[in-house]
Enzyme design. Structure first.
Site, mmCIF file in Angstrom:
data_model
loop_
_atom_site.group_PDB
_atom_site.id
_atom_site.type_symbol
_atom_site.label_atom_id
_atom_site.label_comp_id
_atom_site.label_asym_id
_atom_site.label_seq_id
_atom_site.Cartn_x
_atom_site.Cartn_y
_atom_site.Cartn_z
ATOM 1 N N CYS A 615 0.803 -1.220 0.000
ATOM 2 C CA CYS A 615 0.000 0.000 0.000
ATOM 3 C C CYS A 615 0.833 1.265 0.000
ATOM 4 C CB CYS A 615 -0.997 0.021 1.134
ATOM 5 S SG CYS A 615 -0.436 -0.645 2.676
ATOM 6 N N HIS A 664 -8.690 5.885 2.660
ATOM 7 C CA HIS A 664 -8.254 6.771 3.743
ATOM 8 C C HIS A 664 -9.227 7.901 3.998
ATOM 9 C CE1 HIS A 664 -4.621 4.685 2.398
ATOM 10 N NE2 HIS A 664 -4.364 4.655 3.691
HETATM 11 N N1 GLN Z 1 -4.932 -7.176 5.357
HETATM 12 C C1 GLN Z 1 -4.682 -5.929 5.970
HETATM 13 C C2 GLN Z 1 -5.975 -5.139 6.132
HETATM 14 O O1 GLN Z 1 -6.807 -5.231 5.307
HETATM 15 C C3 GLN Z 1 -3.707 -5.093 5.166
HETATM 16 C C4 GLN Z 1 -3.388 -3.778 5.822
HETATM 17 C C5 GLN Z 1 -2.269 -3.011 5.149
HETATM 18 O O2 GLN Z 1 -2.042 -3.112 3.988
HETATM 19 N N2 GLN Z 1 -1.572 -2.184 5.885
HETATM 20 O O3 GLN Z 1 -6.155 -4.420 7.078
HETATM 21 ZN ZN ZN Z 2 -2.686 -1.519 2.383
#
Ligand code: GLN
Ligand code: ZN
Length: 726
Positions: A615, A664
């Protein structure tokens, strides 16, 4: 001009500021929530500073820093100090908080990770129209507050080169140096003896132009008429070519990270070296022999004992951890204990210099174990896997899915706290988790998603949850470290050999799968991320520690598969974060990090589909490594970084899920908007490889937002599917 007083014998480069019980977090959130005033918030800040100075003095520390406190972030403080407040924030009720967090109508400034730490700073926004003007009230107020309490302090400010490099505006050096000169004269007028300029950017690879900027900056500041002694602190690694440059300027003191960096080759005989021999990045006691040897090897006019970097990256005190097993406690040093070590080492340096010649007089740690080769079982080629998976999963074109977590409700967090305090039984808690899983599954079925998730309701945190279920880790009660603003994390402590005593997530994943005929995706955190977000033992190479974790994750992968999960996602959001600052070390890191991931996932049969998720938008440097993970499907942030990332990942030749909306923000994307993005995606990538999903996990959102957003995602996908068919 030269400083009035010699540099103190012992110091730290910075200190935690959130408060031993996260007092700052509470004060910030109460102010943001409108339950207290700015003045109330300032009062808590003043109390925290006072408590820190008193404690440091009590522990015997000689050189106390000031201006290391921040209501949000020290880089943002520096932007304010230099007047670099973008026009659009100036009319906000609280411009500082508006830049940090945004307001109704204003997006906040960008935030990103501070070098290779998990701390996030606010990226300075410097444009051609930015005018710099000094506002030194914060450092001056802190100096005065400390003085009123009887303490002389050394203000700490982010240095001009690092500040401008973080804001991609080194061409404005001339302008900001004017402000720094004014700052020096204001501090001198206040009777300040030393100022610390933090220049961690100098430990990265710097171009000749950037090194020339270092020379210009410190020659010019050194030539200032009225100024305190100049102390430039560069940490998180080796100064390399920047060291002789700094050594050639009039700065009187240079801070060197002797834990992560090597010994200086430059001639420092005219300088004070502030020797960072106590690590600010880990939680271990300092082997005194090693520290004394390092101190003894510095050839300089004067040697001062210090920490390798600010202590803001470690928790306050081991004394707050009564539950930790005694043997482990005895090996730990948090901020307070590290200050005690600095003081003791300074003492030894003055009174028992003979110790410096006996570096091994004090026992260190066990020697590191042998480095094992990384054995990775190769999975079948992608084409073979893809065919096997397609036959088995029978998914429609453009399959829809999510990244793992569903909204974490307050009741769930309260239930977890109730188990810890003993007011809720484990069995009752597990029933609540199952109820949440059922809610997530039913919601996804109703929305018409293709690949479902259980929603991760049992997890407080994607790393801590695994740490709690693996041997070799300990979790703390109060070991909070600031991540950004009011956000703190409690990194687990990886102190021994890692092993998985039993299945961790299988129970929840198979419960979810038992509720539905659609495929459920098992959800695991990858080995690099587990290690990156923990404090890690330092008696083994990092690589070997990661491999141990990889084997534990690999056992979980096999158990999930055996339990009937045909899709397993292994998240690696921290892959970028551990990337070494120096290019020369990056290839080696990426090689073993990728090998560890593959070792964790390669036990899966060809019919089992492996997903990974990342991410961040600044993935450019590690694209080849992401490709190297060889996951069948990669879901990646893209709603904000847009088309750029699409082009880059198109070459992977496997499944790809570029996020179709930004999780977000509470905003619900319209079906049209998602459709437009999808259309762009299928133009850039072969449609048969495209997955449809949000940018990241949904745990910070509400069910209401999630349902509305995902309904639109499904609508958009169906429209496009129909079009692709015709
Ligand atoms: N599997 C995690 C979630 O969905 C991934 C979180 C992340 O990428 N930081 O919360
Ligand atoms: Zn993420």
């Amino acid at each position: 001009m030269s400083p009035r007083s010699p540099f103190p014998r012992s110091t730290v480069l910075g200190y935690p500021r959130i408060g031993p019980r996260r007092e700052l977090k509470r004060a910030l959130e109460s102010y943001w929530g409108g339950r207290s005033t700015r003045a109330d918030l300032e009062r808590v800040g003043a109390e925290l500073r006072e408590r820190t100075w008193r404690r440091l003095a009590e522990l015997g520390l000689d050189g106390l820093p000031s201006n290391t406190f921040s209501l949000y972030d020290q880089v943002l403080d520096t932007a304010v100090l230099l007047g670099a407040v973008p026009e659009r924030y100036r009319d906000a009720a609280d411009p500082y908080m508006a830049m940090a967090r945004g307001t109704e109508g204003l997006a906040p400034l960008r935030m990103t990770k501070w070098f290779d730490t998990n701390y996030h700073y606010i990226v300075p926004e410097i444009g051609p129209g930015t005018t710099f003007a000094l506002d030194a009230s914060k450092p001056l107020d802190e100096v005065r507050q400390a003085r009123a309490l009887g303490f002389e302090t050394r203000p700490v400010v982010v240095g001009p080169v690092t500040f401008l490099l973080l804001g991609s505006a080194l061409d404005r050096l001339d302008d900001v140096l004017g402000c720094y000169e004014e700052l020096l004269s204001a501090l001198a007028a206040e009777g300040v003896a030393w100022v610390q300029f933090d220049e961690p950017a100098l430990v990265g690879d710097r171009t000749p132009e950037e090194l020339a900027a270092v020379r210009t900056a410190y020659e010019r500041l050194g030539a200032a008429e009225q100024r305190p002694g100049l102390f430039v602190a560069a940490y998180f690694g080796d100064l390399g070519a920047a060291l002789p440059v700094l050594a050639g300027t009039p700065v009187e003191a240079v801070g060197i990270d002797l834990v992560r960096g090597g010994l200086p080759a430059a001639d420092l005989r005219g300088k004070t070296v502030v020797a960072g021999v106590v690590s600010g990045r880990d939680v271990w006691r300092t082997p005194p022999g090693r520290a004394l040897a390092a101190l003894g090897s510095v050839r300089a006019a004067d040697v001062v004992v210090s920490t390798s970097c600010s202590l803001q990256h470690v928790p306050y005190s081991v004394a707050d951890e009564p539950d930790l097993e005694a043997g482990l406690r005895g090996r730990l040093a948090f901020a307070e204990e590290k200050v005690v070590e600095v003081v003791a080492l300074a003492e030894a340096l003055v009174h028992r210099p003979g110790d410096l010649d006996r570096p091994d007089g004090v026992p260190g740690r066990e020697p590191a174990a042998e480095v094992r080769p990384v054995a990775v079982r190769e999975r079948a080629p992608y084409a073979v896997r893809a065919a096997a998976q397609a036959g088995h999963l029978r998914l429609p074109a453009l399959p829809t899915t999510t990244i793992g977590s569903f909204p974490q409700t307050g009741e769930l967090r309260a239930a977890r706290a109730a188990v810890t305090s003993g007011t809720l039984s484990q069995a009752d808690y597990e029933r609540r988790v199952e109820t949440e899983i059922e809610r997530a599954i039913r919601t996804q079925e109703r929305l018409g998603l293709d690949v479902l998730v259980h929603g991760e309701p049992e997890r407080n945190d994607m790393v801590q949850y695994f740490a709690e279920h693996l041997d070799g880790f300990a979790v703390t009660r109060n070991g909070w470290v600031q991540s950004y603003g009011s956000r703190c994390t409690r990194p687990p402590i990886l102190h021994g050999d890692v092993a998985r005593p039993g299945p961790i997530t299988v129970r929840w994943a198979s419960y979810a799968q038992s509720l539905t005929a659609r495929p459920v995706k098992g959800m695991l955190t990858g080995p690099v991320t587990i290690v990156a977000w923990s404090f890690v033992r330092d008696d083994l190479p990092l690589r070997d520690v990661v491999l141990q974790v990889a084997d534990a994750v690999g056992e979980e992968v096999r158990d999930l598969e055996a339990a009937g999960l045909s899709i397993i996602q292994v998240d690696e959001p921290a892959l970028r974060e551990l990337l070494p600052l120096r290019r020369a070390a990056q290839a080696d890191y990426l090689e073993w990090a990728v090998a560890a991931y593959r070792r964790a996932t390669s036990g899966a049969g060809e019919r089992t589909q492996i997903h990974t998720h990342l991410c961040y938008s600044d993935a450019d440097q590690i694209l080849a490594a992401i490709d190297g993970l060889d996951a069948d499907v990669t879901t990646i942030e893209s709603a904000r970084s847009g088309a750029r990332i699409l082009g880059a990942v198109a070459a992977f030749g496997r499944g790809l899920g570029p996020g179709v909306y930004d999780i977000h923000s509470p905003r619900v994307p319209s079906a049209d908007e998602v459709e437009e993005l999808l259309r762009r995606t299928v133009r850039a990538l072969p449609a048969e490889r495209v997955w449809v999903n949000p940018d990241c996990g949904l745990k910070t959102r509400t069910y209401e937002e999630v349902e509305a957003s995902l309904a639109n995602v499904v609508t958009a996908t169906r429209r496009l599917r129909a079009e692709l068919r015709s």
